[in-house]
Design a protein around this motif. Structure first.
Motif, short mmCIF file in Angstrom:
data_model
loop_
_atom_site.label_atom_id
_atom_site.label_comp_id
_atom_site.label_asym_id
_atom_site.label_seq_id
_atom_site.Cartn_x
_atom_site.Cartn_y
_atom_site.Cartn_z
N VAL A 20 -0.64 -47.01 -96.40
CA VAL A 20 0.45 -46.18 -96.37
C VAL A 20 0.19 -44.85 -95.58
CG1 VAL A 20 1.67 -44.33 -97.61
CG2 VAL A 20 1.03 -46.61 -98.71
N VAL A 33 0.78 -41.13 -94.09
CA VAL A 33 1.31 -39.81 -94.32
C VAL A 33 2.01 -39.18 -92.87
CG1 VAL A 33 0.82 -37.46 -95.08
CG2 VAL A 33 -0.19 -39.47 -96.06
N VAL A 35 4.96 -42.05 -96.07
CA VAL A 35 5.37 -41.10 -97.12
C VAL A 35 5.81 -39.57 -96.38
CG1 VAL A 35 4.42 -42.09 -98.85
CG2 VAL A 35 3.12 -40.58 -97.63
N ASP A 36 6.62 -38.89 -96.83
CA ASP A 36 7.17 -37.50 -96.20
C ASP A 36 7.64 -36.71 -97.05
OD1 ASP A 36 8.40 -35.73 -94.39
OD2 ASP A 36 7.54 -36.60 -92.89
N ASP A 37 7.28 -35.41 -97.06
CA ASP A 37 7.93 -34.48 -98.20
C ASP A 37 9.64 -33.94 -97.81
OD1 ASP A 37 5.80 -34.46 -99.83
OD2 ASP A 37 4.74 -32.74 -98.84
N HIS A 48 13.84 -39.68 -97.43
CA HIS A 48 13.59 -40.74 -98.32
C HIS A 48 14.61 -41.71 -98.34
CE1 HIS A 48 10.88 -37.61 -100.79
NE2 HIS A 48 10.28 -37.95 -99.49
N LEU A 105 8.78 -44.07 -98.03
CA LEU A 105 8.51 -44.57 -99.31
C LEU A 105 8.86 -43.44 -100.43
CD1 LEU A 105 5.44 -46.43 -98.87
CD2 LEU A 105 7.58 -47.44 -99.38
N GLY A 106 8.77 -42.06 -100.11
CA GLY A 106 8.59 -41.13 -101.03
C GLY A 106 7.67 -40.10 -100.49
N SER A 141 3.07 -39.22 -103.47
CA SER A 141 3.18 -40.47 -104.19
C SER A 141 1.70 -41.41 -103.83
CB SER A 141 4.54 -41.11 -103.65
OG SER A 141 4.26 -41.23 -102.16
#
Length: 209
Positions: free
Chosen positions: A5, A7, A31-33, A38, A48-49, A53
């Motif tokens: 995964v 980031v 994944v990302d804030d 999303h 993915l979220g 996560s």
């Protein structure tokens, strides 16, 4: 193949996804804030979220964020996640050349065409972009970023978090201090102190960070 995964979902993250796939990783996605991302897709892979996560995932992780305007972000995310070294992926594109005696730390990425000639030490969470050349006995500190086309002379040192812009040349034996930024195309003939911006040919001090 081991699951991975990534980031971040920017350019470096997508380049790393391509390199990881070529190297045999099974890339699950990014994944990302940024909530707006999303459920979307980048370069054929899902967002993915949120970043945190990965804490409940069993996949390997690599942090691929940061740019010249915000090149401390990688360290902040790595420290926030607090994962053990065994969870961090080291991604080396099969088109990169890692010479005898050279080592690459956890969480680091070498993109296509990167060259480590001999006895080069690359620390943890380092980004080495395409066609960068690191020659004998170079020492690269954790969280450093080496942009595309950079050339480091033998025995050069990039301290923790140093950022060297595309096409820059670093003379043999020169040290770039911690969290300093060297501009694109700069020719660095003398040591750069920590937390400074240098640019030009020959490179000169521009400002403090």
């Amino acid at each position: 193949m081991k699951d991975l995964v990534i980031v971040g979902a920017g350019g470096f993250a997508r380049e790393t996804a391509s390199a990881a796939a070529a190297a045999g990783w099974q890339v699950r996605g990014f994944v990302d804030d940024d909530l707006a991302l999303h459920g979307t897709v980048r370069s054929g892979l899902p967002i993915l979220g949120p970043v945190d996560s990965v804490l409940t995932s069993d996949a390997a992780v690599v942090v691929c964020v940061g740019n010249p305007r915000n090149f401390t972000a990688r360290q902040r995310i790595v420290e926030r996640l607090g994962l053990p070294d065994g969870r961090w992926a080291t991604v080396v594109h099969p088109g990169a050349d890692v010479g005898a005696g050279s080592t690459v730390g956890p969480g680091s990425v070498l993109l296509a065409g990167a060259v480590l000639t001999a006895d080069v030490i690359v620390g943890a969470h380092v980004a080495v972009m395409p066609q960068a050349v690191l020659t004998h006995d170079d020492r690269i500190g954790d969280y450093a970023t080496i942009a595309s086309g950079v050339r480091l002379g033998g025995g050069a040192v990039l301290a923790t978090g140093a950022y060297v812009g595309a096409g820059a040349l670093i003379r043999e034996g020169v040290t770039v201090g911690a969290w300093s930024l060297v501009g694109m195309g700069a020719v660095v003939l003398h040591d750069v102190p920590p937390a400074e911006v240098w640019a030009g040919n020959p490179a000169r001090f521009l400002r403090k960070l």
